[in-house]
Design a protein around this motif. Structure first.
Motif, PDB file in Angstrom:
ATOM      1  N   TYR A 279      63.596  -2.359 -56.848  1.00 27.91           N
ATOM      2  CA  TYR A 279      63.658  -2.979 -58.174  1.00 27.91           C
ATOM      3  C   TYR A 279      64.754  -2.331 -59.021  1.00 27.91           C
ATOM      4  O   TYR A 279      65.567  -3.034 -59.643  1.00 27.91           O
ATOM      5  CB  TYR A 279      62.311  -2.881 -58.905  1.00 27.91           C
TER       6      TYR A 279
ATOM      7  N   SER B 112      68.084  -3.448 -57.900  1.00 23.45           N
ATOM      8  CA  SER B 112      68.383  -4.823 -58.312  1.00 23.45           C
ATOM      9  C   SER B 112      68.830  -4.880 -59.770  1.00 23.45           C
ATOM     10  O   SER B 112      69.715  -5.653 -60.121  1.00 23.45           O
ATOM     11  CB  SER B 112      67.177  -5.745 -58.083  1.00 23.45           C
ATOM     12  N   ARG B 113      68.249  -4.026 -60.604  1.00 22.43           N
ATOM     13  CA  ARG B 113      68.636  -4.020 -62.017  1.00 22.43           C
ATOM     14  C   ARG B 113      70.021  -3.409 -62.213  1.00 22.43           C
ATOM     15  O   ARG B 113      70.789  -3.873 -63.052  1.00 22.43           O
ATOM     16  CB  ARG B 113      67.596  -3.265 -62.856  1.00 22.43           C
TER      17      ARG B 113
ATOM     18  N   LEU C 262      72.452  -3.485 -60.000  1.00 17.48           N
ATOM     19  CA  LEU C 262      73.373  -4.499 -59.504  1.00 17.48           C
ATOM     20  C   LEU C 262      73.483  -5.669 -60.484  1.00 17.48           C
ATOM     21  O   LEU C 262      74.581  -6.168 -60.748  1.00 17.48           O
ATOM     22  CB  LEU C 262      72.925  -4.981 -58.125  1.00 17.48           C
ATOM     23  N   TYR C 263      72.355  -6.095 -61.040  1.00 17.13           N
ATOM     24  CA  TYR C 263      72.349  -7.184 -62.020  1.00 17.13           C
ATOM     25  C   TYR C 263      73.272  -6.851 -63.196  1.00 17.13           C
ATOM     26  O   TYR C 263      74.101  -7.664 -63.605  1.00 17.13           O
ATOM     27  CB  TYR C 263      70.918  -7.425 -62.515  1.00 17.13           C
TER      28      TYR C 263
ATOM     29  N   VAL D  81      75.633 -14.661 -57.775  1.00 20.19           N
ATOM     30  CA  VAL D  81      75.201 -13.333 -57.313  1.00 20.19           C
ATOM     31  C   VAL D  81      74.282 -12.714 -58.358  1.00 20.19           C
ATOM     32  O   VAL D  81      73.263 -12.097 -58.023  1.00 20.19           O
ATOM     33  CB  VAL D  81      76.419 -12.423 -57.026  1.00 20.19           C
ATOM     34  N   ARG D  82      74.641 -12.873 -59.618  1.00 29.74           N
ATOM     35  CA  ARG D  82      73.788 -12.350 -60.697  1.00 29.74           C
ATOM     36  C   ARG D  82      72.397 -12.951 -60.604  1.00 29.74           C
ATOM     37  O   ARG D  82      71.387 -12.242 -60.661  1.00 29.74           O
ATOM     38  CB  ARG D  82      74.403 -12.662 -62.062  1.00 29.74           C
TER      39      ARG D  82
ATOM     40  N   THR E 175      70.470 -11.468 -57.711  1.00 31.88           N
ATOM     41  CA  THR E 175      69.940 -10.124 -57.962  1.00 31.88           C
ATOM     42  C   THR E 175      68.721 -10.196 -58.878  1.00 31.88           C
ATOM     43  O   THR E 175      67.777  -9.415 -58.715  1.00 31.88           O
ATOM     44  CB  THR E 175      70.996  -9.177 -58.567  1.00 31.88           C
ATOM     45  N   TRP E 176      68.732 -11.141 -59.807  1.00 27.57           N
ATOM     46  CA  TRP E 176      67.567 -11.310 -60.679  1.00 27.57           C
ATOM     47  C   TRP E 176      66.365 -11.749 -59.844  1.00 27.57           C
ATOM     48  O   TRP E 176      65.270 -11.198 -59.969  1.00 27.57           O
ATOM     49  CB  TRP E 176      67.851 -12.327 -61.779  1.00 27.57           C
TER      50      TRP E 176
ATOM     51  N   ALA F 173      65.908 -11.267 -56.715  1.00 33.72           N
ATOM     52  CA  ALA F 173      65.509 -10.150 -55.852  1.00 33.72           C
ATOM     53  C   ALA F 173      64.581  -9.206 -56.614  1.00 33.72           C
ATOM     54  O   ALA F 173      63.546  -8.775 -56.087  1.00 33.72           O
ATOM     55  CB  ALA F 173      66.736  -9.403 -55.346  1.00 33.72           C
ATOM     56  N   GLY F 174      64.925  -8.894 -57.846  1.00 35.64           N
ATOM     57  CA  GLY F 174      64.074  -8.028 -58.663  1.00 35.64           C
ATOM     58  C   GLY F 174      62.713  -8.644 -58.914  1.00 35.64           C
ATOM     59  O   GLY F 174      61.684  -7.964 -58.815  1.00 35.64           O
TER      60      GLY F 174
END
Length: 152
Positions: A104, A107-108, A110-111, A128-129, A132-133, A135-136
């Motif tokens: 988590y 992911s944040r 990377l976001y 991609v943004r 990643t959201w 994914a979190g």
């Protein structure tokens, strides 16, 4: 990781870490445009930035994306904290819970990087943004599902 750090549950420590991570874009925003902040009316910061004639368009856009990244972090951190509590109450395997907590946080990070820095150079990074959201959020849902399974 026999005898490793992952055997001890450290997920509660990741909640303050997530909180700190969500504030990094806000601090960056203030570093770029803090002179436009009126502490008596902080909610006017974004409209003031948007209307500023003396700011370069690229900088203005980056400030506004940083503000949006901050807002998104605020919107998700409470759900993450609840997921951490649920994994601890249900006594989910610490290695699994720790791995998800780190996922988590990753992911944040990377976001924030994608949203604030990369997306401005190329709007295709928006996909991609979003990934990643998701994914979190997927990590948070996995934590709740693991807690539910462990509780019964």
């Amino acid at each position: 990781m026999e005898g490793g750090a992952f055997e001890r549950n450290f997920t509660f420590y990741t909640v303050p870490a997530a909180f700190i991570l969500l504030f990094l874009p806000k601090l960056y925003s203030f570093a770029l445009g803090g002179k436009y902040l009126d502490p008596a009316h902080p909610r006017k910061y974004q409209p003031t930035i948007a209307a500023a004639d003396d700011l370069e368009a690229k900088t203005k856009a980056r400030i506004l994306r940083a503000e949006s990244a901050f807002a998104n972090g605020l919107e998700t951190v409470s759900l993450y904290a609840a997921a951490v509590v649920s994994t601890n109450v249900a006594r989910v395997d610490p290695q699994a819970a720790n791995a998800l907590a780190l996922a988590y946080l990753a992911s944040r990070v990377l976001y924030n990087i994608v949203y604030v820095f990369l997306q401005g150079a190329d709007p295709r990074w928006a996909l991609v943004r979003s990934a990643t959201w998701f994914a979190g959020v997927g990590v948070v849902l996995a934590m709740f599902l693991m807690a539910g399974r462990a509780a019964y």
